[in-house]
Scaffold this motif. Sequence first.
Motif, PDB file in Angstrom:
ATOM      1  N   PRO A 182       0.801  -1.234   0.000  1.00 23.97           N
ATOM      2  CA  PRO A 182       0.000   0.000   0.000  1.00 23.97           C
ATOM      3  C   PRO A 182       0.825   1.272   0.000  1.00 23.97           C
ATOM      4  CG  PRO A 182       0.032  -0.973   2.194  1.00 23.97           C
ATOM      5  CD  PRO A 182       0.749  -1.933   1.299  1.00 23.97           C
ATOM      6  N   VAL A 183       2.119   1.174   0.291  1.00 25.23           N
ATOM      7  CA  VAL A 183       2.986   2.357   0.323  1.00 25.23           C
ATOM      8  C   VAL A 183       4.112   2.158  -0.681  1.00 25.23           C
ATOM      9  CG1 VAL A 183       2.434   2.894   2.727  1.00 25.23           C
ATOM     10  CG2 VAL A 183       4.358   1.387   2.210  1.00 25.23           C
ATOM     11  N   PRO A 184       4.803   3.225  -1.072  1.00 27.40           N
ATOM     12  CA  PRO A 184       5.906   3.076  -2.036  1.00 27.40           C
ATOM     13  C   PRO A 184       6.984   2.128  -1.522  1.00 27.40           C
ATOM     14  CG  PRO A 184       5.284   5.384  -1.818  1.00 27.40           C
ATOM     15  CD  PRO A 184       4.538   4.651  -0.746  1.00 27.40           C
ATOM     16  N   ARG A 185       7.602   1.414  -2.438  1.00 28.22           N
ATOM     17  CA  ARG A 185       8.701   0.474  -2.170  1.00 28.22           C
ATOM     18  C   ARG A 185       8.286  -0.592  -1.162  1.00 28.22           C
ATOM     19  NH1 ARG A 185      10.899   5.344  -1.218  1.00 28.22           N
ATOM     20  NH2 ARG A 185      11.364   4.770   0.929  1.00 28.22           N
ATOM     21  N   SER A 186       7.078  -1.112  -1.310  1.00 28.29           N
ATOM     22  CA  SER A 186       6.606  -2.139  -0.383  1.00 28.29           C
ATOM     23  C   SER A 186       5.948  -3.280  -1.148  1.00 28.29           C
ATOM     24  CB  SER A 186       5.615  -1.548   0.628  1.00 28.29           C
ATOM     25  OG  SER A 186       4.410  -1.153  -0.009  1.00 28.29           O
ATOM     26  N   LEU A 187       5.926  -4.442  -0.500  1.00 26.54           N
ATOM     27  CA  LEU A 187       5.276  -5.632  -1.038  1.00 26.54           C
ATOM     28  C   LEU A 187       4.336  -6.198   0.012  1.00 26.54           C
ATOM     29  CD1 LEU A 187       8.254  -7.567  -2.705  1.00 26.54           C
ATOM     30  CD2 LEU A 187       6.556  -6.116  -3.831  1.00 26.54           C
ATOM     31  N   ARG A 188       3.246  -6.783  -0.467  1.00 26.64           N
ATOM     32  CA  ARG A 188       2.328  -7.489   0.421  1.00 26.64           C
ATOM     33  C   ARG A 188       2.331  -8.963   0.057  1.00 26.64           C
ATOM     34  NH1 ARG A 188      -3.733  -6.464   2.618  1.00 26.64           N
ATOM     35  NH2 ARG A 188      -4.387  -8.653   2.779  1.00 26.64           N
ATOM     36  N   VAL A 189       2.563  -9.812   1.049  1.00 28.83           N
ATOM     37  CA  VAL A 189       2.589 -11.253   0.860  1.00 28.83           C
ATOM     38  C   VAL A 189       1.406 -11.854   1.615  1.00 28.83           C
ATOM     39  CG1 VAL A 189       3.895 -13.377   1.186  1.00 28.83           C
ATOM     40  CG2 VAL A 189       5.097 -11.255   0.642  1.00 28.83           C
ATOM     41  N   ASP A 190       0.497 -12.451   0.899  1.00 27.35           N
ATOM     42  CA  ASP A 190      -0.624 -13.189   1.509  1.00 27.35           C
ATOM     43  C   ASP A 190      -0.217 -14.655   1.615  1.00 27.35           C
ATOM     44  OD1 ASP A 190      -2.683 -11.029   1.602  1.00 27.35           O
ATOM     45  OD2 ASP A 190      -2.391 -11.075  -0.566  1.00 27.35           O
ATOM     46  N   TYR A 191      -0.408 -15.237   2.809  1.00 32.00           N
ATOM     47  CA  TYR A 191       0.039 -16.610   3.008  1.00 32.00           C
ATOM     48  C   TYR A 191      -0.866 -17.321   3.997  1.00 32.00           C
ATOM     49  CZ  TYR A 191       2.143 -14.920   7.393  1.00 32.00           C
ATOM     50  OH  TYR A 191       2.346 -14.371   8.632  1.00 32.00           O
ATOM     51  N   VAL A 192      -0.652 -18.626   4.089  1.00 31.11           N
ATOM     52  CA  VAL A 192      -1.404 -19.488   5.009  1.00 31.11           C
ATOM     53  C   VAL A 192      -0.412 -20.141   5.957  1.00 31.11           C
ATOM     54  CG1 VAL A 192      -2.819 -21.554   5.207  1.00 31.11           C
ATOM     55  CG2 VAL A 192      -3.273 -19.914   3.377  1.00 31.11           C
ATOM     56  N   ALA A 193      -0.716 -20.103   7.274  1.00 33.36           N
ATOM     57  CA  ALA A 193       0.119 -20.733   8.296  1.00 33.36           C
ATOM     58  C   ALA A 193      -0.640 -21.924   8.876  1.00 33.36           C
ATOM     59  CB  ALA A 193       0.478 -19.738   9.390  1.00 33.36           C
ATOM     60  N   ARG A 194      -0.043 -23.104   8.776  1.00 34.10           N
ATOM     61  CA  ARG A 194      -0.667 -24.335   9.278  1.00 34.10           C
ATOM     62  C   ARG A 194       0.109 -24.819  10.503  1.00 34.10           C
ATOM     63  NH1 ARG A 194      -1.147 -24.624   3.679  1.00 34.10           N
ATOM     64  NH2 ARG A 194      -3.282 -25.044   2.931  1.00 34.10           N
ATOM     65  N   TYR A 195      -0.549 -24.754  11.668  1.00 32.25           N
ATOM     66  CA  TYR A 195       0.034 -25.234  12.920  1.00 32.25           C
ATOM     67  C   TYR A 195      -0.495 -26.645  13.205  1.00 32.25           C
ATOM     68  CZ  TYR A 195       1.595 -20.481  13.971  1.00 32.25           C
ATOM     69  OH  TYR A 195       2.213 -19.256  13.943  1.00 32.25           O
ATOM     70  N   PRO A 196       0.292 -27.451  13.895  1.00 34.29           N
ATOM     71  CA  PRO A 196      -0.169 -28.823  14.180  1.00 34.29           C
ATOM     72  C   PRO A 196      -1.356 -28.885  15.134  1.00 34.29           C
ATOM     73  CG  PRO A 196       1.921 -28.371  15.289  1.00 34.29           C
ATOM     74  CD  PRO A 196       1.665 -27.222  14.373  1.00 34.29           C
ATOM     75  N   ASP A 197      -1.529 -27.877  15.997  1.00 41.38           N
ATOM     76  CA  ASP A 197      -2.578 -27.945  17.007  1.00 41.38           C
ATOM     77  C   ASP A 197      -3.550 -26.761  16.937  1.00 41.38           C
ATOM     78  OD1 ASP A 197      -0.668 -26.121  17.636  1.00 41.38           O
ATOM     79  OD2 ASP A 197      -0.485 -26.673  19.759  1.00 41.38           O
ATOM     80  N   ARG A 198      -3.565 -26.056  15.776  1.00 34.22           N
ATOM     81  CA  ARG A 198      -4.478 -24.921  15.638  1.00 34.22           C
ATOM     82  C   ARG A 198      -5.158 -24.962  14.277  1.00 34.22           C
ATOM     83  NH1 ARG A 198      -0.797 -19.665  17.069  1.00 34.22           N
ATOM     84  NH2 ARG A 198       0.679 -20.660  18.491  1.00 34.22           N
ATOM     85  N   PRO A 199      -6.209 -24.187  14.148  1.00 32.87           N
ATOM     86  CA  PRO A 199      -6.825 -24.069  12.817  1.00 32.87           C
ATOM     87  C   PRO A 199      -5.885 -23.340  11.854  1.00 32.87           C
ATOM     88  CG  PRO A 199      -8.350 -23.367  14.541  1.00 32.87           C
ATOM     89  CD  PRO A 199      -7.025 -23.527  15.196  1.00 32.87           C
ATOM     90  N   VAL A 200      -6.148 -23.538  10.600  1.00 38.62           N
ATOM     91  CA  VAL A 200      -5.347 -22.873   9.573  1.00 38.62           C
ATOM     92  C   VAL A 200      -5.595 -21.371   9.635  1.00 38.62           C
ATOM     93  CG1 VAL A 200      -4.953 -22.645   7.098  1.00 38.62           C
ATOM     94  CG2 VAL A 200      -5.363 -24.903   8.099  1.00 38.62           C
ATOM     95  N   LEU A 201      -4.516 -20.592   9.602  1.00 36.51           N
ATOM     96  CA  LEU A 201      -4.603 -19.138   9.686  1.00 36.51           C
ATOM     97  C   LEU A 201      -4.272 -18.506   8.346  1.00 36.51           C
ATOM     98  CD1 LEU A 201      -2.792 -18.493  13.114  1.00 36.51           C
ATOM     99  CD2 LEU A 201      -5.248 -18.729  12.682  1.00 36.51           C
ATOM    100  N   GLU A 202      -5.111 -17.600   7.892  1.00 42.40           N
ATOM    101  CA  GLU A 202      -4.828 -16.815   6.694  1.00 42.40           C
ATOM    102  C   GLU A 202      -4.259 -15.472   7.145  1.00 42.40           C
ATOM    103  OE1 GLU A 202      -8.280 -16.456   4.299  1.00 42.40           O
ATOM    104  OE2 GLU A 202      -8.379 -18.588   3.804  1.00 42.40           O
ATOM    105  N   ARG A 203      -3.019 -15.213   6.751  1.00 37.71           N
ATOM    106  CA  ARG A 203      -2.328 -14.041   7.248  1.00 37.71           C
ATOM    107  C   ARG A 203      -1.703 -13.258   6.090  1.00 37.71           C
ATOM    108  NH1 ARG A 203       1.311 -14.915  12.399  1.00 37.71           N
ATOM    109  NH2 ARG A 203       0.650 -12.734  12.564  1.00 37.71           N
ATOM    110  N   TYR A 204      -1.140 -12.112   6.420  1.00 41.97           N
ATOM    111  CA  TYR A 204      -0.414 -11.335   5.414  1.00 41.97           C
ATOM    112  C   TYR A 204       0.714 -10.577   6.103  1.00 41.97           C
ATOM    113  CZ  TYR A 204      -2.776  -7.040   6.990  1.00 41.97           C
ATOM    114  OH  TYR A 204      -3.234  -5.980   7.742  1.00 41.97           O
ATOM    115  N   ALA A 205       1.699 -10.177   5.311  1.00 40.84           N
ATOM    116  CA  ALA A 205       2.809  -9.367   5.786  1.00 40.84           C
ATOM    117  C   ALA A 205       3.092  -8.295   4.743  1.00 40.84           C
ATOM    118  CB  ALA A 205       4.050 -10.221   6.031  1.00 40.84           C
ATOM    119  N   ILE A 206       3.350  -7.085   5.215  1.00 39.67           N
ATOM    120  CA  ILE A 206       3.688  -5.965   4.337  1.00 39.67           C
ATOM    121  C   ILE A 206       5.122  -5.547   4.655  1.00 39.67           C
ATOM    122  CG2 ILE A 206       3.174  -3.593   3.685  1.00 39.67           C
ATOM    123  CD1 ILE A 206       0.267  -4.125   4.422  1.00 39.67           C
TER     124      ILE A 206
END
Length: 449
Positions: free
Chosen positions: A57-81
């Motif tokens: 959303p800002v200059p010189r930046s990237l957004r990564v959408d990803y999924v984190a799968r833990y052995p004892d938790r539900p699947v999490l849909e996350r992102y990092a900028i």
Amino acid sequence: MSPFSRFVRFAPHLLALSLLAACGISIDADQARVCRSALPALNPDAVVTVERVREGPVPRSLRVDYVARYPDRPVLERYAICQFAAEGLAVSKADLIGLATEEGPMSGASLYLLKRYYLDTPEGAAGDPGSRAEADVVDIPSSLAYWLQQILVSLPRTAIYALLSVAFALVFGLSGRINLAFGELAAIGSAATVAGAAILLTHGIGSPILGLAAGLAGALFAGAIHSAVSGYFTIGRITAESPQPSLIATVGMSLFLMEYLRLVQSPVTVWLPPIWAEARPLARAGDFIVSLTPITAITAGIGVVAASGLLWLVQATGFGRAWRAYADDARAAALLGVDGPRLLLQTLALAGAMAGLSGMLIVAQYGGLGFAGGFQYGLKALIAAIIGGIGSIPGAMLGGLAVGLFETLWSAYLPIEMRDMALYIALVVFLIFRPGGLLGFRDPTPRPV
């Protein structure tokens, strides 16, 4: 319309499409790798699967959408900028200066610890989960996929060999002399490319297109000037009937240019950061994805355009007619008004420009070239020119293609440490059974090989 004319008309469109594709590239592969590598540290004990990488959303930046799968938790849909210090050809373009997730921005202290004790370590570099493997491309057999990937990877190297081979053919076709300094002229073109891009960077211009354009202009000019001046003394002023004195002089000039470049550039090779290196899927065979990077397509396209332009120059212009006439019969051409010394300087400058262009392609594809790195390129290009027919410009191009294909197939299926040895043996075989090369005895070969 002849096939050659259609090829010449098509070549500029190929280059234009390559450059337009480059203009549309917004994701820097180096920045994407750094941002993806931070994800395992943000999700300890989770299996991270990257879904998408796009502009932030800002200059010189990237957004990564990803999924984190833990052995004892539900699947999490996350992102990092991820935000970076620079972009384009700037050396600091992969320097991470900001990181935010759906939970908010990371503090400066946490970001420093992440970079210092994870991203800058071998474990951090190895932790890159990669981009999503799924691709909507055609399925092909695995053997074909492997072969196709090897061919695509070899395109830039083949273009470099072809351009350097043409430089040998231009000078030999006109004068009957071999200039062994073209590998060093390629290294000079590489240094000029880096210098041109660095000049723009000092003025705050980090655009890869402008940087490569400045580098291209510098490489062509430096290659042409150094070739014309050095060739004037080693070929133009040595008028002995035997070519051996000129050959020995070009060996000395090669060593001189190598040392000259070491003093001017310094022994430390200056590297440009990778650009347009994000792999684009083309086909697949199971989990194996056949891919092509935009910079590979661009360097190959530039090589095709330069080769087609040179063929047109030699076959359809006044310079080309003078070149062919003087190569066939120098005395008759002189009687008809062809200025031999001037034509030789023009040919040396054109051949040097081709060598400089090959150096520019080396920088664009591989990042840089040391002061002594041009020797191997020049030697293999000479082998390509001999195999194709050193007295023939189309033959020299065909020889560059043959050497590039030979190296690719040998590296793919046979021990790579024996590749160069096999290439030199192939040269001996050609010199024994077909000394004229593939096209050395065909028209429009200007002089016997």
